[in-house]
Structures are given as C-alpha cells and as structure tokens.
Design a protein around this motif. Sequence first.
Motif, PDB file in Angstrom:
ATOM      1  N   PHE A 160       0.877  -1.141   0.021  1.00 26.41           N
ATOM      2  CA  PHE A 160      -0.024   0.056  -0.069  1.00 26.41           C
ATOM      3  C   PHE A 160       0.916   1.346   0.166  1.00 26.41           C
ATOM      4  CE2 PHE A 160       0.328  -2.159   4.270  1.00 26.41           C
ATOM      5  CZ  PHE A 160       0.779  -1.256   4.998  1.00 26.41           C
ATOM      6  N   ASN A 161       2.067   1.114   0.273  1.00 23.06           N
ATOM      7  CA  ASN A 161       3.349   2.209   0.324  1.00 23.06           C
ATOM      8  C   ASN A 161       3.820   2.489  -0.946  1.00 23.06           C
ATOM      9  OD1 ASN A 161       2.184   3.648   2.978  1.00 23.06           O
ATOM     10  ND2 ASN A 161       3.428   2.179   3.827  1.00 23.06           N
ATOM     11  N   HIS A 162       4.392   1.311  -1.588  1.00 26.85           N
ATOM     12  CA  HIS A 162       4.838   1.106  -2.454  1.00 26.85           C
ATOM     13  C   HIS A 162       4.227   0.278  -3.587  1.00 26.85           C
ATOM     14  CE1 HIS A 162       8.119   2.964  -0.270  1.00 26.85           C
ATOM     15  NE2 HIS A 162       7.824   2.103   0.574  1.00 26.85           N
ATOM     16  N   HIS A 163       3.599   0.847  -4.706  1.00 23.56           N
ATOM     17  CA  HIS A 163       2.762   0.104  -5.308  1.00 23.56           C
ATOM     18  C   HIS A 163       3.359  -0.848  -6.354  1.00 23.56           C
ATOM     19  CE1 HIS A 163      -0.847   3.179  -4.555  1.00 23.56           C
ATOM     20  NE2 HIS A 163      -0.331   2.447  -3.563  1.00 23.56           N
ATOM     21  N   GLU A 164       4.595  -0.757  -6.270  1.00 21.15           N
ATOM     22  CA  GLU A 164       5.414  -2.015  -7.304  1.00 21.15           C
ATOM     23  C   GLU A 164       6.018  -3.130  -6.637  1.00 21.15           C
ATOM     24  OE1 GLU A 164       5.205  -1.544 -10.637  1.00 21.15           O
ATOM     25  OE2 GLU A 164       4.223   0.261  -9.894  1.00 21.15           O
ATOM     26  N   ASN A 165       5.940  -3.050  -5.419  1.00 20.07           N
ATOM     27  CA  ASN A 165       6.361  -4.049  -4.465  1.00 20.07           C
ATOM     28  C   ASN A 165       5.142  -5.211  -4.169  1.00 20.07           C
ATOM     29  OD1 ASN A 165       8.685  -2.867  -4.202  1.00 20.07           O
ATOM     30  ND2 ASN A 165       8.463  -2.090  -2.263  1.00 20.07           N
ATOM     31  N   VAL A 166       5.235  -6.357  -4.452  1.00 19.61           N
ATOM     32  CA  VAL A 166       4.359  -7.195  -4.269  1.00 19.61           C
ATOM     33  C   VAL A 166       4.165  -7.697  -2.798  1.00 19.61           C
ATOM     34  CG1 VAL A 166       3.729  -9.864  -4.497  1.00 19.61           C
ATOM     35  CG2 VAL A 166       4.726  -8.573  -6.627  1.00 19.61           C
ATOM     36  N   LEU A 167       3.233  -7.599  -2.230  1.00 22.26           N
ATOM     37  CA  LEU A 167       2.818  -7.874  -0.902  1.00 22.26           C
ATOM     38  C   LEU A 167       2.629  -9.235  -0.576  1.00 22.26           C
ATOM     39  CD1 LEU A 167       2.189  -6.516   1.800  1.00 22.26           C
ATOM     40  CD2 LEU A 167       0.204  -6.366   1.530  1.00 22.26           C
ATOM     41  N   ASP A 168       1.600  -9.986  -1.361  1.00 28.33           N
ATOM     42  CA  ASP A 168       1.281 -11.472  -1.403  1.00 28.33           C
ATOM     43  C   ASP A 168       0.752 -11.809  -2.748  1.00 28.33           C
ATOM     44  OD1 ASP A 168       1.089 -13.813  -0.174  1.00 28.33           O
ATOM     45  OD2 ASP A 168       0.069 -13.229   1.417  1.00 28.33           O
ATOM     46  N   THR A 169       0.869 -13.153  -2.727  1.00 32.45           N
ATOM     47  CA  THR A 169       0.297 -13.744  -3.828  1.00 32.45           C
ATOM     48  C   THR A 169      -0.632 -14.792  -3.535  1.00 32.45           C
ATOM     49  OG1 THR A 169       2.101 -13.363  -5.426  1.00 32.45           O
ATOM     50  CG2 THR A 169       0.375 -15.050  -6.140  1.00 32.45           C
ATOM     51  N   ILE A 170      -1.920 -14.521  -3.752  1.00 34.31           N
ATOM     52  CA  ILE A 170      -3.211 -15.512  -3.292  1.00 34.31           C
ATOM     53  C   ILE A 170      -3.639 -16.544  -4.223  1.00 34.31           C
ATOM     54  CG2 ILE A 170      -5.266 -15.778  -1.642  1.00 34.31           C
ATOM     55  CD1 ILE A 170      -2.893 -14.232  -0.593  1.00 34.31           C
ATOM     56  N   ARG A 171      -3.460 -17.784  -3.910  1.00 38.89           N
ATOM     57  CA  ARG A 171      -3.817 -18.720  -4.905  1.00 38.89           C
ATOM     58  C   ARG A 171      -5.326 -19.382  -4.763  1.00 38.89           C
ATOM     59  NH1 ARG A 171      -3.932 -24.331  -4.556  1.00 38.89           N
ATOM     60  NH2 ARG A 171      -2.344 -24.314  -2.605  1.00 38.89           N
ATOM     61  N   PRO A 172      -6.165 -19.325  -5.765  1.00 36.50           N
ATOM     62  CA  PRO A 172      -7.481 -19.819  -5.594  1.00 36.50           C
ATOM     63  C   PRO A 172      -7.534 -21.115  -5.010  1.00 36.50           C
ATOM     64  CG  PRO A 172      -7.475 -18.882  -7.596  1.00 36.50           C
ATOM     65  CD  PRO A 172      -5.982 -18.714  -7.145  1.00 36.50           C
ATOM     66  N   LYS A 173      -8.367 -21.303  -3.813  1.00 37.00           N
ATOM     67  CA  LYS A 173      -8.645 -22.447  -3.484  1.00 37.00           C
ATOM     68  C   LYS A 173     -10.115 -22.837  -2.942  1.00 37.00           C
ATOM     69  CE  LYS A 173      -7.415 -25.598   0.695  1.00 37.00           C
ATOM     70  NZ  LYS A 173      -6.939 -25.616   1.974  1.00 37.00           N
ATOM     71  N   GLU A 174     -10.807 -23.683  -3.389  1.00 36.45           N
ATOM     72  CA  GLU A 174     -12.246 -23.665  -3.093  1.00 36.45           C
ATOM     73  C   GLU A 174     -12.683 -23.401  -1.568  1.00 36.45           C
ATOM     74  OE1 GLU A 174     -14.591 -26.610  -5.399  1.00 36.45           O
ATOM     75  OE2 GLU A 174     -15.607 -27.139  -3.412  1.00 36.45           O
TER      76      GLU A 174
END
Length: 205
Positions: A160-174
């Motif tokens: 939220f402070n540095h918009h180019e930095n990945v915070l997390d990657t959420i994989r879909p799971k039912e």
Amino acid sequence: MRTFKMKELDRLVDSLAKNRYYVSDTLINNELVRALKDEALSRFEVGEFDQARVGRQLTKRLDQHIRRDKISWISSDTNEQTNALKEYFSFLNQLKDYLNPLFYLGIRNYEGHFAFYDTGAFYKKHVDQHRGRGLRRLSVILYLNDMNDGDGGEVVLYDFNHHENVLDTIRPKEGRLLIFISEDLPHEVLTAHMPRLSLTGWMRA
C-alpha cells in the motif's frame, strides 16, 4: 456471534490493521461453498454471465486489454436470492457488525457478483475504490474452485505504500476467503490457465 470463532476474528482484525488484508480457509463452511458454486455454475449454463466492463455508471466500457472476466451480478433483494446467497449475506452482515465499530468503516450494504475467468482471462492491476467515491470499504473474494500451482488465476496484492512491491500472491482454493481494505491495496488477477470461479464483492458505506 456463533458463526465465528473468536480466535479467528482476532487474527482477522490484527491482520487488517497491520497488513490491510486477511486470508482464511475456514470462515465459510464447505456446504455453503458448494451451494454457491452450484448456483454460479447454474447461472453460467443458462447464459447469465456477461463480459465485465471497466469504469462506473455511464462511463463503463468494454476493454479487454484491462480485464477479460465474465460476471453475473447478485441482487440485494432477499426475495430474489437463493438460500445460499441469503446465508452468505447473513455472514457478511455479522462481519459488518463486528468490524464497523473497530475500524470506523461505516459499512451499510454489500454489492457483488459471481466472476468467471476462462482460460486466458485476467484483470490488470487496479484499486477497487473508485476515485472520489470512498464507498467501498472492504473487498471480499470467495474462491469457488481449486487452482494448483501453474494454473494461474492468482490475486497479486501490492504494497500500500510502494505500489510496485508485491505484498502477497493468493492462490485460488475452493472455500478460501480473501478480505482486504478496498482503497489501500492495488491488486491484479494473473492470467488463468484453466477456468476460475469466484464470488467477488464489496462491503460499502
């Protein structure tokens, strides 16, 4: 609040305060997830999904360079909802009543749609809160099918402070639920390499 376990509520509040998002695989019961998935598939079979657009109200336009998902909007009228949707709305209302006084969110209602990403579909980086509006407080994504590593369709959250930095990657799971503060976190949906189904919405002031 019999729907929730207090320990998980504590984790949710702590994560929203510190990280602006929370991921849970246990907040929604399996029976409700299956019922919502069945409803989404039934809508799809009868052609109730339309190509998603970008913008809002009169400025909405089709732009497949930005997003390629298809959506089916959910009515807020309980008389038009299935039992599964009524139960999901009840869950969101309880969540609203718990979070409002803690975060001063002023949430009053919910809008949402089922979302279908066919193979090759994506949604480029964006922020859910429309500029100058301030109505969307929390974004809520309930995944309705499993995606394995390599299947794509992940949500990438950016700092939220540095918009180019990945915070997390959420994989879909039912049954997995992703909740984040709408105006704070830029995010995108990576290209799906197999069909991806979710229930996506916003808790609004």
